[in-house]
Motif scaffolding. Structure first.
Motif, mmCIF file in Angstrom:
data_model
loop_
_atom_site.group_PDB
_atom_site.id
_atom_site.type_symbol
_atom_site.label_atom_id
_atom_site.label_comp_id
_atom_site.label_asym_id
_atom_site.label_seq_id
_atom_site.Cartn_x
_atom_site.Cartn_y
_atom_site.Cartn_z
ATOM 1 N N VAL A 33 0.818 -1.223 0.000
ATOM 2 C CA VAL A 33 0.000 0.000 0.000
ATOM 3 C C VAL A 33 0.846 1.265 0.000
ATOM 4 N N GLU A 36 1.033 4.038 -2.863
ATOM 5 C CA GLU A 36 0.256 5.281 -2.872
ATOM 6 C C GLU A 36 1.102 6.489 -2.453
ATOM 7 N N HIS A 54 -1.239 9.729 2.377
ATOM 8 C CA HIS A 54 -1.885 8.449 2.709
ATOM 9 C C HIS A 54 -3.377 8.618 2.455
ATOM 10 N N PHE A 57 -6.083 4.232 -0.370
ATOM 11 C CA PHE A 57 -5.535 2.882 -0.199
ATOM 12 C C PHE A 57 -4.962 2.660 1.199
ATOM 13 N N HIS A 58 -4.933 3.709 2.001
ATOM 14 C CA HIS A 58 -4.582 3.576 3.418
ATOM 15 C C HIS A 58 -5.846 3.591 4.285
ATOM 16 N N GLY A 63 -7.557 -0.567 1.202
ATOM 17 C CA GLY A 63 -6.549 -1.589 1.453
ATOM 18 C C GLY A 63 -7.089 -2.986 1.196
ATOM 19 N N VAL A 66 -6.869 -3.644 -2.455
ATOM 20 C CA VAL A 66 -5.475 -3.958 -2.801
ATOM 21 C C VAL A 66 -5.128 -5.381 -2.369
ATOM 22 N N VAL A 98 -2.047 -6.221 4.822
ATOM 23 C CA VAL A 98 -2.431 -4.851 4.461
ATOM 24 C C VAL A 98 -3.044 -4.140 5.663
#
Length: 158
Positions: A33, A36, A54, A57-58, A63, A66, A98
């Motif tokens: 991650v 990103e 962040h 995808f954080h 996440g 992903v 993740v």
């Protein structure tokens, strides 16, 4: 923790202590991650467009996406290399890795909002940033000790 190997300490230790986890998937999941922040900082997306370092995808939703893509990518790699795999194990491993990454980052970085669409981070500041770095470093040290010293001394008794 963009661009740092610190996430690998907990990843190595946990994948060693929990044999169910697929090691390679877990290692990749713990750092993937951070593509990103890499892209945001590389293309100045934070300055040009106000995109947080962040971002989506954080979050646990982003996440999770992903992680599921990673699980399927690992299954594809294992399939073409002839390695046996369990898809459920790969999914659980990828999600665990993740989510561990996001959780650690959400304690350290104020722009991580893990519970998107809610714009808050209840974990931010739960401990000092230094403590997270030490946790990651000591996790790596513990893995080294377990992997190379304790394991080899136990094997010597067999």
């Amino acid at each position: 923790m963009p661009f740092t190997p610190f996430h690998l300490g907990p990843a190595l230790l946990l994948s060693y202590l929990i044999p169910y986890l697929d090691v390679w998937t877990f290692l990749i999941a713990n750092v993937i991650v951070d593509f990103e922040p890499f892209l945001v900082l590389s293309f100045n997306l934070d300055l040009k467009y106000g995109y947080p370092v962040h971002g989506f995808f954080h979050t646990y939703i982003g996440g999770g996406i992903v992680a599921l893509i990673l699980a399927h990518a690992m299954a594809f790699i294992y399939k073409i290399t002839g390695r046996n795999y369990d898809m459920e194990r790969l999914r659980i491993t990828a999600l665990s890795g993740v989510f561990l990454h996001i959780t650690l980052d959400s304690i350290m970085h104020p722009d991580v909002k893990p519970f998107f669409p809610f714009g808050f981070s209840p974990l931010y500041g739960a401990t000092y940033e230094f403590n997270i770095y030490m946790f990651c470093a000591f996790s790596f040290l513990a893995w080294l000790i377990l992997k190379f010293f304790i394991r080899s001394s136990i094997e010597g008794w067999e």
